[in-house]
Scaffold this active site. Structure first.
Site, short mmCIF file in Angstrom:
data_model
loop_
_atom_site.label_atom_id
_atom_site.label_comp_id
_atom_site.label_asym_id
_atom_site.label_seq_id
_atom_site.Cartn_x
_atom_site.Cartn_y
_atom_site.Cartn_z
N GLU A 33 32.62 -0.99 2.78
CA GLU A 33 33.63 -1.01 1.71
C GLU A 33 33.13 -1.77 0.49
OE1 GLU A 33 36.03 0.96 1.82
OE2 GLU A 33 35.81 1.46 3.94
N GLY A 87 59.80 18.59 -8.04
CA GLY A 87 61.21 18.60 -8.44
C GLY A 87 61.72 19.98 -8.84
N LYS A 88 61.12 21.04 -8.30
CA LYS A 88 61.58 22.39 -8.65
C LYS A 88 62.99 22.63 -8.12
CE LYS A 88 58.07 24.23 -6.49
NZ LYS A 88 57.30 23.03 -6.13
N ASP A 103 33.23 10.33 3.59
CA ASP A 103 32.66 10.14 2.24
C ASP A 103 31.69 11.27 1.93
OD1 ASP A 103 34.03 7.76 2.14
OD2 ASP A 103 32.31 6.57 2.82
P1 ADP Z 1 59.92 20.83 -4.89
O1 ADP Z 1 61.08 21.74 -4.72
O2 ADP Z 1 59.22 20.99 -6.20
O3 ADP Z 1 58.96 20.81 -3.76
P2 ADP Z 1 61.99 18.87 -4.77
O4 ADP Z 1 62.83 19.30 -5.90
O5 ADP Z 1 62.44 19.25 -3.42
O6 ADP Z 1 60.50 19.33 -4.98
O7 ADP Z 1 61.80 17.31 -4.88
C1 ADP Z 1 61.85 16.48 -3.77
C2 ADP Z 1 62.45 15.15 -4.13
O8 ADP Z 1 61.59 14.42 -4.99
C3 ADP Z 1 63.74 15.27 -4.89
O9 ADP Z 1 64.81 15.38 -4.03
C4 ADP Z 1 63.78 13.98 -5.68
O10 ADP Z 1 64.30 12.95 -4.88
C5 ADP Z 1 62.33 13.68 -5.93
N1 ADP Z 1 61.92 14.09 -7.27
C6 ADP Z 1 60.98 15.01 -7.57
N2 ADP Z 1 60.82 15.13 -8.89
C7 ADP Z 1 61.70 14.28 -9.47
C8 ADP Z 1 62.02 13.95 -10.82
N3 ADP Z 1 61.40 14.53 -11.86
N4 ADP Z 1 62.97 13.02 -11.04
C9 ADP Z 1 63.61 12.44 -10.01
N5 ADP Z 1 63.36 12.70 -8.72
C10 ADP Z 1 62.41 13.61 -8.42
ZN ZN Z 2 33.59 5.02 2.89
#
Ligand code: ADP
Ligand code: ZN
Ligand code: MG
Length: 600
Positions: free
Chosen positions: A423, A205-206, A498
């Protein structure tokens, strides 16, 4: 493009309509007789004329009997001259009431119109053609431009859209303050930070957080990806940086967001070949621009990366990206919160428990969780369901984890039997060893590349792994191999993955975590990374040949011991094995509760 042309056309039509209206309007009114100059001269001579109003080349004539007439003369010749030429006696002319009126509007418009219309048309055509040419070559024409995208102001992302990530949000809250009330900090003599680096694994979510920061501060958001700076031609990156910062300074206060900054921000001077020159120039330009900010420039640069280890130290110096915000993978509470956010617009059945979904998804990033619910929605829509039920959600966990079910991948009866024992071996050991993660599901339905799968998950999220955890997980990994060997006397290729994972675990214990008694608490080997491949392509040895041999021996020891534990456990629990296998062959899949009941 089409729109602009259409607008132009509409504008043109309106213009023409107004013109016509004008000329019609002007000609309407009373019936006015048009007469020739000769007739006028005759009327003057007969003293029938009361007054003449000259409007440009038009003459409005009022006769003594109150009727009106109109006539025309040449433009450049005054009326006096005209009458003189017609030999009208001077006293008759003096008796006339001659006045000069405004030139009629439509007259001018009508005279100019024939020039304006073609001119407009031609200008329009040229302009239209230029636009088209530009469309084709727009890439070339905007080469040095940053191509940064300003986020759509209408779709506001705020911190509410980001679940969890509490600390990160707190840190960014401060940035929002800086952007909103810079003066408060400047009067304190504080330096406003210029750069903030967001660190975290992919999908945490960066990008979302950066967007939310601008949404909270209500400032423009310039978004560019590090890789967009890297072009085929040298110097383009640097000029794009210049352009980007110029635009941003104009829009200040604002946020510049450089996504995936590791694409340009890798350590300088570490590249191979020529391509690092370009990157260095781009990076230098970014540093120069950031140093050029004074305290009044209210622009904050956010950057995101999942590889802080490869960044150039110059980027991390005070006055540049001196603030770092770490975003971790979500823990169980945050996972539930993220799931809730993404479930908002989806019609979930009442029996879907997002808490259980959160429990089953350790290690999932926010993006994985969003993807999971999306998969469930797609699957339900495809099956023409009205709502998303629990089964669809749970199934998509495995889809995201292992790939989709391959029902067409049909095993022969013999293969099915081997897979069932394999399994069951994993599952049994995961169940019996107290340190192993408990079983959530066993299945012999092929998914992705695996013939069958066993999902065992930790009871709670772990931040640390202990020695005994590793030992137990290696035994679980070898459970399949041990089962095949015990029940069939030989092993199949099914155990290869594995074995790889077990060996990798053992190697890490020995070389990275200092967990081996013989070799002691030190690490072995330094990983060198090739800057632009981003992969470890070789490991530098910092130990002797003799140690290398010991490492190999120790790794083998760990794997051997894991196998022994697995074989012993299976031999001691043959009845349980048979129970699991019977159900697997019959039903193909056993869920957690049923599994626990079966072995109770
Ligand atoms: P990054 O830039 O870290 O690779 P993104 O910000 O592009 O990640 O996140 C991708 C998607 O994942 C977002 O568009 C959102 O839908 C979801 N997501 C990631 N983290 C969160 C969070 N903390 N809360 C809600 N949605 C999230
Ligand atoms: Zn296995
Ligand atoms: Mg991103």
């Amino acid at each position: 493009m089409k729109n602009i042309f259409k607008n132009f056309l509409i504008f043109f039509l309106i213009f023409a309509a107004i013109m016509t209206a004008f000329s019609l309007f002007d000609n309407s009114g009373e019936d006015i007789e048009n007469i020739s100059i000769a007739k006028l001269v005759q009327e003057i001579n007969n003293e029938e004329v009361q007054s003449i109003t000259v409007k440009g080349n038009e003459l409005d004539i009022l006769l003594k009997n109150e009727s009106k007439q109109a006539s025309k003369k040449e433009i450049n010749e005054p009326l006096g001259e005209v009458l003189k030429n017609y030999n009208v006696p001077a006293d008759k002319v003096n008796n006339l009431d001659i006045s000069i009126g405004d030139e009629p509007n439509s007259g001018i418009l009508l005279t100019v119109l024939p020039f304006i219309i073609p001119a407009l048309f031609i200008i329009g055509l040229i302009w239209f053609m230029m636009r088209q040419v530009q469309g084709v070559n727009s890439k070339a024409m905007t080469f040095g431009q940053s191509g940064a995208k300003i986020a759509d102001q209408k779709i506001k992302t705020t911190f509410k859209d980001v679940a969890g990530a509490k600390e990160a949000k707190e840190d960014l809250e401060e940035i929002v303050e800086f952007l909103k009330h810079p003066q408060k900090f400047i009067t304190m003599g504080a330096k406003i930070p210029k750069g903030v680096l967001l660190l975290g694994s992919p999908g945490t979510g960066k990008t979302l957080l950066a967007r939310a920061t601008s949404g909270e501060a209500k400032v423009p958001f310039f978004h560019i990806s590090g890789s967009e700076f890297v072009e085929m031609f040298v110097g383009v990156g640097a000029s794009r940086v210049r352009d980007l910062f110029k635009k941003a300074k104009k829009a200040s206060p604002c946020i510049i967001f450089i996504d995936e900054i590791d694409a340009v921000g890798r350590q300088r001077g570490a590249g191979l070949g020529g391509s690092h020159d370009e990157r260095e120039q781009t990076l230098n330009q970014i540093l120069v621009e950031m140093d050029g900010f004074d305290n009044q420039t209210n622009v904050i640069v956010l950057a995101a990366t999942n590889r802080p280890d490869v960044l150039d130290p110059a980027l991390l110096r005070p006055g540049r990206f001196d603030r770092q915000v770490v975003i971790d993978l979500p823990d169980i509470k945050d996972r539930e919160a993220i799931l809730k956010i993404h479930a908002q617009k989806k019609p979930l059945d009442k029996d879907v428990d997002l808490k259980i979904v959160a429990q089953r998804t350790p290690g999932f990033s926010g993006a994985d969780l969003a993807n999971l619910l999306n998969e469930a929605a797609i699957m339900s829509a495809r099956d023409n369901k009205k709502t998303i039920n629990n089964l669809a959600v749970l199934d998509s966990i495995e889809r995201v984890l292992l790939g989709r079910e391959r029902k067409s991948h049909i095993l022969s009866d013999e293969e099915k039997k081997i897979t069932a024992y394999h399994e069951a071996g994993h599952a049994l050991i995961a169940h019996v060893l107290p340190k192993a993660d408990p079983v959530h599901k066993v299945s012999i339905i092929s998914r992705g590349r695996a013939a069958g799968y066993t999902i065992n998950l930790p009871k709670e999220d772990k931040k640390m792994t202990a020695y005994s955890d590793f030992i137990a997980s290696m035994a679980v990994l070898l459970g399949g191999y041990a089962a095949e060997k015990t029940f069939f006397g030989e092993v199949t290729t099914g155990a290869s993955n594995d074995l790889q994972r077990a060996t990798a675990t053992a190697r890490k214990m020995v070389t990275q975590f200092g967990m081996d008694e013989k070799l002691g608490p030190r690490t072995f080997g330094q990983k060198d990374e090739m800057p632009f491949l981003g992969k470890e392509i070789h490991e530098r040895r910092d130990y002797s040949e003799k140690t290398a041999q010991t490492i190999d021996e120790e790794i083998s020891n760990y794997v051997d011991n894991a196998l022994k534990t697995a074989e012993k456990t299976i031999k001691d629990n043959k009845d349980k094995m048979e129970k699991i296998v019977a159900v697997l062959i019959d039903k193909e899949t056993i869920e957690k509760d049923e599994f626990n009941k079966l072995l109770a």
